[in-house]
Motif scaffolding. Structure first.
Motif, PDB file in Angstrom:
ATOM      1  N   ASP A 249       0.924  -1.161  -0.114  1.00 53.49           N
ATOM      2  CA  ASP A 249       0.079   0.011  -0.049  1.00 53.49           C
ATOM      3  C   ASP A 249       1.033   1.256   0.141  1.00 53.49           C
ATOM      4  N   LEU A 250       1.039   1.929  -1.274  1.00 54.01           N
ATOM      5  CA  LEU A 250       1.552   3.012  -1.279  1.00 54.01           C
ATOM      6  C   LEU A 250       0.740   4.220  -1.217  1.00 54.01           C
ATOM      7  N   SER A 251      -0.385   4.302  -0.931  1.00 53.45           N
ATOM      8  CA  SER A 251      -1.396   5.363  -0.826  1.00 53.45           C
ATOM      9  C   SER A 251      -0.878   6.897  -0.376  1.00 53.45           C
ATOM     10  N   HIS A 252       0.122   6.838   0.536  1.00 58.00           N
ATOM     11  CA  HIS A 252       0.593   7.872   1.146  1.00 58.00           C
ATOM     12  C   HIS A 252       1.486   8.582   0.220  1.00 58.00           C
ATOM     13  N   LEU A 253       2.123   7.970  -0.713  1.00 55.84           N
ATOM     14  CA  LEU A 253       3.122   8.481  -1.639  1.00 55.84           C
ATOM     15  C   LEU A 253       2.302   9.386  -2.686  1.00 55.84           C
ATOM     16  N   HIS A 254       2.790  10.743  -2.530  1.00 61.66           N
ATOM     17  CA  HIS A 254       2.023  11.655  -3.547  1.00 61.66           C
ATOM     18  C   HIS A 254       3.073  12.052  -4.741  1.00 61.66           C
ATOM     19  N   SER A 255       4.218  11.735  -4.726  1.00 66.95           N
ATOM     20  CA  SER A 255       5.095  12.183  -5.428  1.00 66.95           C
ATOM     21  C   SER A 255       6.300  11.363  -5.543  1.00 66.95           C
ATOM     22  N   ALA A 256       6.787  10.891  -6.773  1.00 64.14           N
ATOM     23  CA  ALA A 256       7.679   9.812  -6.951  1.00 64.14           C
ATOM     24  C   ALA A 256       8.739  10.339  -8.316  1.00 64.14           C
ATOM     25  N   VAL A 257       9.779  10.614  -8.310  1.00 63.60           N
ATOM     26  CA  VAL A 257      10.595  10.798  -9.130  1.00 63.60           C
ATOM     27  C   VAL A 257      11.959  10.244  -9.398  1.00 63.60           C
ATOM     28  N   SER A 258      12.721  10.431 -10.302  1.00 63.79           N
ATOM     29  CA  SER A 258      13.720   9.532 -10.840  1.00 63.79           C
ATOM     30  C   SER A 258      14.932  10.398 -11.769  1.00 63.79           C
ATOM     31  N   ALA A 259      16.072  10.491 -11.270  1.00 60.83           N
ATOM     32  CA  ALA A 259      17.065  11.167 -12.258  1.00 60.83           C
ATOM     33  C   ALA A 259      18.358  10.565 -12.476  1.00 60.83           C
ATOM     34  N   GLY A 260      18.973  10.616 -13.404  1.00 56.39           N
ATOM     35  CA  GLY A 260      20.370   9.985 -13.671  1.00 56.39           C
ATOM     36  C   GLY A 260      20.421   9.625 -15.044  1.00 56.39           C
ATOM     37  N   GLU A 261      19.180   8.817 -15.475  1.00 57.17           N
ATOM     38  CA  GLU A 261      19.106   8.542 -16.601  1.00 57.17           C
ATOM     39  C   GLU A 261      17.771   8.008 -17.110  1.00 57.17           C
ATOM     40  N   PRO A 262      17.458   7.787 -18.348  1.00 53.76           N
ATOM     41  CA  PRO A 262      16.038   7.669 -18.779  1.00 53.76           C
ATOM     42  C   PRO A 262      15.254   6.735 -18.110  1.00 53.76           C
ATOM     43  N   LEU A 263      13.856   6.760 -17.656  1.00 50.50           N
ATOM     44  CA  LEU A 263      13.101   5.591 -17.251  1.00 50.50           C
ATOM     45  C   LEU A 263      12.657   4.833 -18.292  1.00 50.50           C
ATOM     46  N   ASN A 264      12.472   3.526 -18.048  1.00 53.25           N
ATOM     47  CA  ASN A 264      11.911   2.762 -19.208  1.00 53.25           C
ATOM     48  C   ASN A 264      10.266   2.785 -19.181  1.00 53.25           C
ATOM     49  N   ARG A 265       9.600   2.837 -20.136  1.00 51.98           N
ATOM     50  CA  ARG A 265       8.104   2.752 -20.243  1.00 51.98           C
ATOM     51  C   ARG A 265       7.404   1.904 -19.449  1.00 51.98           C
ATOM     52  N   GLU A 266       7.951   0.480 -19.290  1.00 45.00           N
ATOM     53  CA  GLU A 266       7.760  -0.429 -18.446  1.00 45.00           C
ATOM     54  C   GLU A 266       7.411  -0.052 -16.995  1.00 45.00           C
ATOM     55  N   VAL A 267       8.466   0.585 -16.529  1.00 47.10           N
ATOM     56  CA  VAL A 267       8.503   0.900 -15.049  1.00 47.10           C
ATOM     57  C   VAL A 267       7.361   1.867 -14.813  1.00 47.10           C
ATOM     58  N   ILE A 268       7.307   2.978 -15.762  1.00 45.56           N
ATOM     59  CA  ILE A 268       6.137   3.912 -15.494  1.00 45.56           C
ATOM     60  C   ILE A 268       4.971   3.199 -15.571  1.00 45.56           C
ATOM     61  N   ASP A 269       4.484   2.248 -16.400  1.00 42.51           N
ATOM     62  CA  ASP A 269       3.377   1.854 -16.541  1.00 42.51           C
ATOM     63  C   ASP A 269       3.122   0.871 -15.160  1.00 42.51           C
ATOM     64  N   GLN A 270       4.045  -0.029 -14.780  1.00 40.71           N
ATOM     65  CA  GLN A 270       3.897  -0.489 -13.666  1.00 40.71           C
ATOM     66  C   GLN A 270       3.530  -0.111 -12.266  1.00 40.71           C
TER      67      GLN A 270
END
Length: 530
Positions: A285-306
């Motif tokens: 349950d990650l319902s408290h998470l209102h912001s999730a970000v990533s940096a350093g290299e491009p994110l895969n589409r699969e990760v974003i979709d999951q």
């Protein structure tokens, strides 16, 4: 936001942004969680008090404004004390990782004209063979050691009040080292005013930190990303930093996010990739998470979709450099466009220019660039005017990355102009690895490049021409890998080694790494098509 909004007051010390929250007695600053499940909470008032005690020890041993302090620390409460104490005194911080080896330390101490070092006890061994270390003041945190000042022990009896030294916005605050494609690492000059500009951009617009949020930024000390997020972005907005000093494990990370009700998460694409591979994501349950970000290299589409499908959460990409702050990213209000880097962060004025510094039309590949007078841009490379001048084109600083911008203002990454390797969020210069390998008696010639990897984004790969008679087998591979781990740093070693008979070169004898990178990309594409 205008560029002028990023300019700090003339007399300014970045610690003032943190210290203001110490007036609220019970306001939480840090929650430290170790790998055995123990938690420690530190309030802002306790944080500043502890930092002040460290500052008095520094003063007692002669540290003063303008001196340089090399810090080698893991994720810990004491790391925050050290940074705040140094900055309050106007001492320049050189961030360092406990993974640095003697060679790295030797260069930083000599080139950076280091006055003092502060190291966790497990990292102190690497200083024993550093030339000239006897002239450097040495502070140790943890188990006391001969010829080192017991910083934690001496701090206990010091006053919890410490006056902040007056600093100008152009006074140097940080001197992080970043890898280059050739030559030694570069020392990036960042001022207190840079810290102010950073706070107006990254935490507000991209991380979306709200006061009293519990924020977990997983970057380790020693890298500018730690200064960016775990330190300035969280402490400078009155939020609470969650610190986990344990080995990465996808299940552990998700459980910590769930059980601690984390509100904001900032971690590497590699960490997101591995978490997204779990089959039981819906158990968390990650319902408290209102912001999730990533940096350093491009994110895969699969990760974003999951993450969207399982947690109804958009993981938002961001782009920046050690030399700047966040320049491009997906804000909460920016519609996701899979494959894009996002849009220019307000105030950054990031654009795409040609090699002469002229802006190019939409959908035209060029150089990602920012104005030279951007307050969130570095003040040059320390003692290196030639390398400072090299990326300047007209009125712009050229990042070294290429992209195009579409009609809607989205940036689309095209590649790097240089050979820097970004692996699991670490920035690695191939020269350092090649320089290490070539010293080994089994190596005749070598070239190091980025090789695409499903989880790490890229890995370090070495193409090696071995000396005559050297076996081209796994035993030699492991021997060379272990050598680089010890000589340079564990995170820089070549995870893949290929023995070859020759290397592609220009007519002047320079290795054409681009051909090897292209070869690795073709191999990766062919493997994933089959």
């Amino acid at each position: 936001m205008k560029k002028t909004d990023l300019i700090a007051p003339e007399q300014y010390n970045i610690v003032s942004e943190i210290e203001q929250y110490a007036e609220q007695a019970d306001k939480k600053a840090l929650i430290y969680h170790d790998d055995e499940g123990h938690q420690t909470t530190v309030t802002y008032s306790e944080l500043i008090a502890g930092a002040n005690q460290y500052g008095h020890v520094f003063k007692a041993h002669g540290l003063k404004k303008g001196d340089k302090l090399l810090i080698l620390m893991p994720r810990s409460i004491e790391t925050y004390y050290l940074y705040i104490a140094a900055l309050k005194l106007g001492v320049i911080v050189i961030p360092g990782s406990e993974m640095l080896r003697t060679k790295d330390l030797q260069y930083r101490i000599q080139h950076g004209e280091v006055t003092a070092v502060a190291s966790v006890d497990v990292g102190a061994d690497q200083f024993e063979r550093v030339d000239g270390i006897d002239h450097v003041t040495k502070f140790i945190i943890g188990q006391p050691r001969d010829n080192w000042i017991d910083l934690t022990g001496e701090a206990q009896d010091q006053s919890t009040e410490l006056e902040t030294i007056q600093t100008h916005r152009d006074d140097v605050a940080f001197l992080p080292y970043t890898s280059g494609t050739t030559g030694n690492p570069k020392a990036v000059i960042h001022t207190h005013g840079w810290g102010y500009a950073h706070l107006q951009m990254a935490p507000k617009h991209w991380l979306c930190i709200e006061e009293d949020d519990l924020v977990w930024a997983t970057a380790a000390p020693g890298w500018q990303k730690w200064v960016w997020s775990p330190f300035l972005s969280i402490m400078g907005t009155g939020a609470t930093a969650f610190i986990y000093n344990g080995r990465f494990n996808a299940e552990t990370y998700l459980k910590l996010l769930q059980d601690n009700h984390i509100n904001v998460l900032c971690c590497t694409p590699t960490e997101y990739r591995i978490m997204s591979k779990l089959e039981n994501l819906t158990d968390y349950d990650l319902s408290h998470l209102h912001s999730a970000v990533s940096a350093g290299e491009p994110l895969n589409r699969e990760v974003i979709d999951q993450f969207r499908d399982n947690f109804n959460l958009s993981v938002r990409d961001g782009y920046g450099q050690t030399e700047s702050t966040l320049l491009i990213g997906f804000l909460k209000e920016t519609a996701l466009r899979p494959g894009a880097m996002g849009k220019a962060i307000p105030g950054s004025e990031t654009c795409v220019v040609d090699d002469d510094g002229n802006p190019v039309p939409p959908n035209t590949v060029g150089n990602i660039a920012v104005p030279l007078d951007l307050p969130a841009l570095f003040h040059g490379y320390y003692k290196d005017p030639e390398r400072t001048k090299a990326p300047q084109r007209g009125d712009y600083y050229i990042t070294g990355d290429q992209a195009y911008m579409d009609e809607d203002g989205y940036f689309w990454f095209d590649g790097r102009k240089d050979d820097i390797i970004i692996s699991s969020g670490y920035t690695i210069g191939p020269f350092e690895v090649e320089d290490s390998l070539i010293k080994h008696p089994d190596v005749k010639e070598c070239a190091v490049v980025a090789s695409p990897h499903e989880l790490r984004g890229n890995i370090v790969k070495a193409f090696i021409i071995p000396q005559d008679g050297v076996a081209r087998d796994d035993t030699t591979v492991k021997k060379l890998q272990n050598y680089v781990k010890q000589d340079v740093a564990p995170y820089k070693y070549p995870r893949a080694i290929e023995f070859v008979d020759d290397l592609p070169k220009t007519n002047s004898g320079k290795i054409r790494r681009v051909e090897l990178r292209d070869l690795e990309q073709r191999r990766y594409d062919e493997q994933h098509r089959s």
